[in-house]
Motif scaffolding. Sequence first.
Motif, short mmCIF file in Angstrom:
data_model
loop_
_atom_site.label_atom_id
_atom_site.label_comp_id
_atom_site.label_asym_id
_atom_site.label_seq_id
_atom_site.Cartn_x
_atom_site.Cartn_y
_atom_site.Cartn_z
N SER A 187 13.52 8.75 -0.97
CA SER A 187 12.49 7.76 -0.63
C SER A 187 11.27 7.97 -1.52
O SER A 187 11.04 9.07 -2.03
N ILE A 188 10.52 6.89 -1.72
CA ILE A 188 9.25 6.94 -2.44
C ILE A 188 8.15 6.64 -1.43
O ILE A 188 8.25 5.71 -0.63
N ALA A 189 7.09 7.46 -1.47
CA ALA A 189 5.96 7.28 -0.56
C ALA A 189 4.74 6.80 -1.34
O ALA A 189 3.98 7.60 -1.87
N PRO A 190 4.54 5.47 -1.44
CA PRO A 190 3.38 4.96 -2.16
C PRO A 190 2.08 5.20 -1.40
O PRO A 190 2.06 5.34 -0.18
N GLY A 191 0.99 5.22 -2.16
CA GLY A 191 -0.34 5.22 -1.58
C GLY A 191 -0.89 3.81 -1.57
O GLY A 191 -0.33 2.91 -0.95
N LEU A 192 -1.99 3.60 -2.29
CA LEU A 192 -2.62 2.28 -2.36
C LEU A 192 -2.08 1.54 -3.57
O LEU A 192 -2.34 1.92 -4.72
N ILE A 193 -1.33 0.48 -3.32
CA ILE A 193 -0.68 -0.28 -4.39
C ILE A 193 -1.28 -1.68 -4.46
O ILE A 193 -1.54 -2.30 -3.42
N GLY A 194 -1.46 -2.17 -5.66
CA GLY A 194 -2.08 -3.48 -5.87
C GLY A 194 -1.15 -4.64 -5.55
O GLY A 194 -0.75 -5.39 -6.44
N THR A 195 -0.83 -4.78 -4.29
CA THR A 195 -0.04 -5.91 -3.81
C THR A 195 -0.99 -6.94 -3.21
O THR A 195 -2.18 -6.66 -3.00
N PRO A 196 -0.50 -8.15 -2.90
CA PRO A 196 -1.39 -9.18 -2.33
C PRO A 196 -2.16 -8.72 -1.10
O PRO A 196 -3.30 -9.15 -0.89
N LEU A 197 -1.57 -7.83 -0.29
CA LEU A 197 -2.25 -7.34 0.91
C LEU A 197 -3.59 -6.72 0.57
O LEU A 197 -4.61 -6.97 1.23
N LEU A 198 -3.64 -5.89 -0.48
CA LEU A 198 -4.89 -5.25 -0.89
C LEU A 198 -5.74 -6.16 -1.76
O LEU A 198 -6.97 -6.19 -1.63
N LEU A 199 -5.10 -6.90 -2.65
CA LEU A 199 -5.86 -7.69 -3.62
C LEU A 199 -6.55 -8.90 -2.99
O LEU A 199 -7.41 -9.52 -3.63
N ASN A 200 -6.17 -9.23 -1.77
CA ASN A 200 -6.82 -10.33 -1.06
C ASN A 200 -7.99 -9.84 -0.20
O ASN A 200 -8.67 -10.64 0.44
N MET A 201 -8.23 -8.54 -0.19
CA MET A 201 -9.37 -8.00 0.55
C MET A 201 -10.66 -8.28 -0.20
O MET A 201 -10.63 -8.52 -1.42
N PRO A 202 -11.81 -8.24 0.48
CA PRO A 202 -13.10 -8.43 -0.20
C PRO A 202 -13.25 -7.42 -1.35
O PRO A 202 -12.77 -6.28 -1.26
N GLU A 203 -13.92 -7.86 -2.40
CA GLU A 203 -14.05 -7.03 -3.60
C GLU A 203 -14.67 -5.67 -3.31
O GLU A 203 -14.24 -4.65 -3.86
N GLU A 204 -15.68 -5.63 -2.43
CA GLU A 204 -16.33 -4.36 -2.15
C GLU A 204 -15.39 -3.40 -1.42
O GLU A 204 -15.45 -2.17 -1.62
N VAL A 205 -14.51 -3.94 -0.59
CA VAL A 205 -13.51 -3.10 0.08
C VAL A 205 -12.52 -2.55 -0.93
O VAL A 205 -12.17 -1.36 -0.92
N GLN A 206 -12.10 -3.40 -1.86
CA GLN A 206 -11.18 -2.95 -2.91
C GLN A 206 -11.79 -1.83 -3.75
O GLN A 206 -11.14 -0.84 -4.06
N GLU A 207 -13.05 -2.00 -4.11
CA GLU A 207 -13.72 -1.00 -4.94
C GLU A 207 -13.81 0.34 -4.23
O GLU A 207 -13.62 1.40 -4.84
N ASN A 208 -14.09 0.31 -2.93
CA ASN A 208 -14.17 1.54 -2.16
C ASN A 208 -12.81 2.23 -2.07
O ASN A 208 -12.69 3.45 -2.28
N LEU A 209 -11.78 1.47 -1.79
CA LEU A 209 -10.44 2.04 -1.68
C LEU A 209 -9.95 2.60 -3.01
O LEU A 209 -9.30 3.65 -3.04
N ALA A 210 -10.28 1.92 -4.09
CA ALA A 210 -9.81 2.34 -5.41
C ALA A 210 -10.39 3.68 -5.85
O ALA A 210 -9.88 4.31 -6.77
N GLN A 211 -11.46 4.12 -5.21
CA GLN A 211 -12.07 5.41 -5.55
C GLN A 211 -11.40 6.59 -4.84
O GLN A 211 -11.71 7.74 -5.13
N GLN A 212 -10.48 6.31 -3.92
CA GLN A 212 -9.91 7.38 -3.11
C GLN A 212 -8.87 8.25 -3.82
O GLN A 212 -8.81 9.45 -3.57
N PRO A 213 -8.01 7.70 -4.71
CA PRO A 213 -7.10 8.59 -5.43
C PRO A 213 -7.86 9.58 -6.31
O PRO A 213 -8.95 9.28 -6.79
N ILE A 214 -7.26 10.75 -6.55
CA ILE A 214 -7.90 11.73 -7.42
C ILE A 214 -7.97 11.21 -8.85
O ILE A 214 -9.02 11.22 -9.49
N PHE A 215 -6.83 10.75 -9.36
CA PHE A 215 -6.78 10.13 -10.68
C PHE A 215 -5.41 9.47 -10.83
O PHE A 215 -4.41 10.07 -10.46
N PRO A 216 -5.38 8.25 -11.36
CA PRO A 216 -6.50 7.42 -11.79
C PRO A 216 -7.20 6.74 -10.63
O PRO A 216 -6.61 6.55 -9.56
#
Length: 252
Positions: A187-216
Amino acid sequence: MDVKGVGALVTGGGSGMGAATARALAAAGARVGVIDLSRETAEAVANEIGGLGLACDVSDAATAEAVVKKASAAHGPCRLLVNCAGIAPAKRIVGRDGPMDLADFETVIRVNLIGSFNMLRLAAAEMTAAEPLNAEGERGVILSTSSVAATEGQVGQVAYAASKAGINGLNAPAARELGRFGIRVLSIAPGLIGTPLLLNMPEEVQENLAQQPIFPKRFGKPEEFADLVLHIAGNPMLNMETIRFDGGLRMA
């Protein structure tokens, strides 16, 4: 396993990581059955890649059996199953209106876990009856989509997290049972993936979530998930594992 010319099934193939995987497999020469609850999206992706679009509720035994047989008749026995179908409704155990409706929990388990096992059992039956693909005796690969929520689920994710933990739990017993037939199970365990579920969120929410991975510091791409699927299929030493795909994300 070389995917060129083999029959592959991708559930949830009408969008997101499933669609990206179907496209990547077709580009690598696989004969792809695109399975989705929506006939329209399944056929749209299938027409794009020269595959077979199949409408199916993966949690329904009879419907799943029918589409697997249809794909087998068109493409030969399934040699690669990629389970991407799933739902992720958020609900607290005890909310403003009282305890979570048990049916809500059951629905998530049925689609995500039972649906994945339903397809696993049908694909495994085809693989075990097929001839080996190479001198090592490999007959196929079964790959399901888990989530980092399986071990780090947040508030409101109890049903989703339980379903994904169940998928991880399938790996060892299924791989042990099917290994003698030359079938690998992962099995593969994804984290935050740029699917419509995330990309349809408000931009500020997306920006906050995108900072959570260590890198990138960004969302993973569905195409990167598909690349990992291809690598797993081609690397025979990968077996009985849950592989995190999250940029080092650890959920708070």
